[in-house]
Enzyme design. Structure first.
Site, PDB file in Angstrom:
ATOM      1  N   GLY A   1      -2.619   4.242 114.447  1.00 36.77           N
ATOM      2  CA  GLY A   1      -1.363   4.518 113.865  1.00 36.77           C
ATOM      3  C   GLY A   1      -0.150   4.661 114.868  1.00 36.77           C
TER       4      GLY A   1
ATOM      5  N   CYS B   1       8.264 -19.000  95.779  1.00 35.24           N
ATOM      6  CA  CYS B   1       9.380 -18.626  94.615  1.00 35.24           C
ATOM      7  C   CYS B   1       9.230 -17.132  94.418  1.00 35.24           C
ATOM      8  CB  CYS B   1       8.802 -19.357  93.431  1.00 35.24           C
ATOM      9  SG  CYS B   1       8.290 -21.038  93.780  1.00 35.24           S
ATOM     10  N   GLU B   2       9.542 -16.374  95.665  1.00 33.92           N
ATOM     11  CA  GLU B   2       9.727 -15.081  95.393  1.00 33.92           C
ATOM     12  C   GLU B   2      10.917 -14.740  96.154  1.00 33.92           C
ATOM     13  OE1 GLU B   2       8.342 -12.449  93.917  1.00 33.92           O
ATOM     14  OE2 GLU B   2       6.626 -13.759  92.881  1.00 33.92           O
TER      15      GLU B   2
ATOM     16  N   GLY C   1      -4.862  -0.505 116.129  1.00 39.47           N
ATOM     17  CA  GLY C   1      -4.729  -1.616 115.915  1.00 39.47           C
ATOM     18  C   GLY C   1      -3.549  -2.258 116.499  1.00 39.47           C
ATOM     19  N   ARG C   2      -2.333  -1.958 115.599  1.00 40.98           N
ATOM     20  CA  ARG C   2      -0.980  -2.345 115.587  1.00 40.98           C
ATOM     21  C   ARG C   2      -0.630  -2.508 117.337  1.00 40.98           C
ATOM     22  NH1 ARG C   2       2.706  -2.166 111.858  1.00 40.98           N
ATOM     23  NH2 ARG C   2       1.191  -0.508 110.735  1.00 40.98           N
TER      24      ARG C   2
END
Ligand SMILES: *Cc1c(COP(=O)(O)O)cnc(C)c1O
Length: 417
Positions: free
Chosen positions: A231, A342-343, A275-276
């Site tokens: 975190g 296509c979003e 992690g981040r």
């Protein structure tokens, strides 16, 4: 203000692009190693400190191998993640298996590897016993809930989170395990994500040390480790500052002395499963400007898409963007930088002030080293990009090739049509 620099020159990246083609993620080995060492140094006071890298952030064995060499373990939460750890020689108690809603075969594999199992729910005791047996060492994930007894105003709203055991349950769970003959205990929590304020981590430590004191008093359990989860955030935006590991390390140390040492509960190993912050800032998504479109807004269409980096499209996350070679030009153009899904949310940047972009310009999207390639997907039959490693000697190695159409079709049997 932290200047967002690149670990390669324009000439270097042009060479790499010429060899591999865009898009790709590239990771900076030297910076990853230096960062890993800094984190360990900040906890050098702590006996048996361990960082279990959250594999989900960057599930690439070459990255895991680098981190293993720096002394990290692996935090796994699925069967393939356990196998990835095993493949790079991270086994036994170097693995923390922090899963939730876990299938039986994953507990079985975790037991086979001798991983530390961190249970997410009290009902998982019976499930684990039935399918994989009760291990010698056990950990439970704590959810402090609506901040009663043991919580703290600074720690978010964990009662909305699906994870962990309540305070009442956690006392019961350890008692059950003690009665089953378990002798070695750890405890875990993870209540925050992408947080840049070091005080949150110190508050988490305070909360967990208090809980350990209470559990010891009530059940006579001596805890071997506490794991504060991951975190720690990263400065995605240039105006943000990175978290100072030393501030967290010293804050946790003060709390440890006041609560753990003073109550005769030392030594207690400290663990993290970040992690981040470990790889995030040291990965870059490199893409090429392919189209320029001027309608009601100005668009730059690049050859990467949300399939390569989901964060901006999924939750509007900011990722800094550098137009290679134009760093010092005036940022006097405003663009949406888009991928080809296509979003309409497939945009790496919205209304971003950038230098004038020409077709063929190389664009580098920063901070993609964690939850970047890992969150890739195949919607719209988009194929995921390659991953490259910029090694310490400046050479480049491909550590995952790009997907091919054959990969995409692999689960189909056209012969039965
Ligand atoms: C995602 C996750 C982590 C890593 O979180 P970061 O924000 O990447 O540090 C650690 N532990 C658990 C249980 C997680 O789910």
């Amino acid at each position: 203000m932290v200047e967002k620099k690149l670990p390669f020159s324009k000439e270097q990246i042009e060479k790499i692009v010429a060899q591999y083609g865009t898009p790709f993620h590239i990771y900076d080995e030297k910076a990853i190693r230096e960062n890993a060492r800094k984190l360990i140094a900040a906890f050098s006071w702590a006996p048996g400190f361990k960082e279990y890298f959250a594999v989900k952030a960057t599930p690439n064995p070459y990255i895991l191998k680098i981190l293993r060499e720096e002394g990290f373990g692996a935090d796994c939460s699925s069967l393939p993640e356990l196998i990835l750890a095993e493949k790079v020689g991270i086994v036994g108690e170097e693995i923390m298996f922090t899963s939730n809603d876990t299938p039986a075969d994953e507990f079985i594999k975790a037991r086979e590897l001798g991983a530390i199992i961190n249970l997410d729910d009290i009902t998982h005791i019976d499930f684990l016993e039935k399918h994989a047996g009760i291990p010698d060492i056990i950990s439970f994930r704590y959810n402090p809930g609506p901040l009663r007894g043991g919580g703290n105003a600074i720690i978010g709203n964990p009662e909305e989170a699906k994870y962990g055991l309540t305070r009442e349950q956690i006392f019961e769970a350890y008692k059950i395990m003690k009665d089953k003959g378990v002798k070695r205990f750890g405890i875990h929590t993870m209540v925050i994500s992408n947080e840049l304020d070091p005080n949150y981590f110190i508050e988490t430590a305070n909360m967990m040390f208090d809980l350990i004191v209470d559990l010891n008093k009530e059940l006579g359990i001596n805890f071997e480790f506490v794991n504060f989860g991951g975190g720690i955030g990263i400065p995605y935006r240039p105006e943000e500052e990175p978290v100072d590991y030393e501030v967290i390390g010293q804050g946790v140390k003060n709390s440890y002395e006041e609560k753990i040492v003073a109550n005769g509960l030392a030594p207690l190993k400290i663990a993290l499963e970040c992690g981040r912050v470990i790889t995030g800032p040291y990965g870059y998504l490199v893409t090429t400007a392919m189209h320029k479109k001027e309608i009601y807004k100005n668009y730059i269409g690049v050859d990467a898409s949300m399939a390569d980096l989901m964060r901006p499209g999924m939750y509007g996350a900011y990722h800094h963007l550098t137009v290679v070679g134009k760093e010092n030009q005036p940022h006097d153009h405003v663009y949406d930088v888009t991928g080809g899904l296509c979003e309409n949310c497939d945009k790496f940047a919205v209304d971003r002030k950038l230098p004038k972009i020409d077709l063929g310009d190389i664009l580098v999207i920063h901070d993609t080293g964690a939850h970047g390639h890992a969150m890739g997907f195949n919607y719209n039959a988009k194929l995921r990009s390659a991953e490259l490693l910029l090694k310490e000697d400046g050479s480049v190695e491909m550590i995952r090739r790009a997907e091919t159409i054959d990969d995409y079709f692999r689960t189909l049997d056209f012969s039965k049509l």
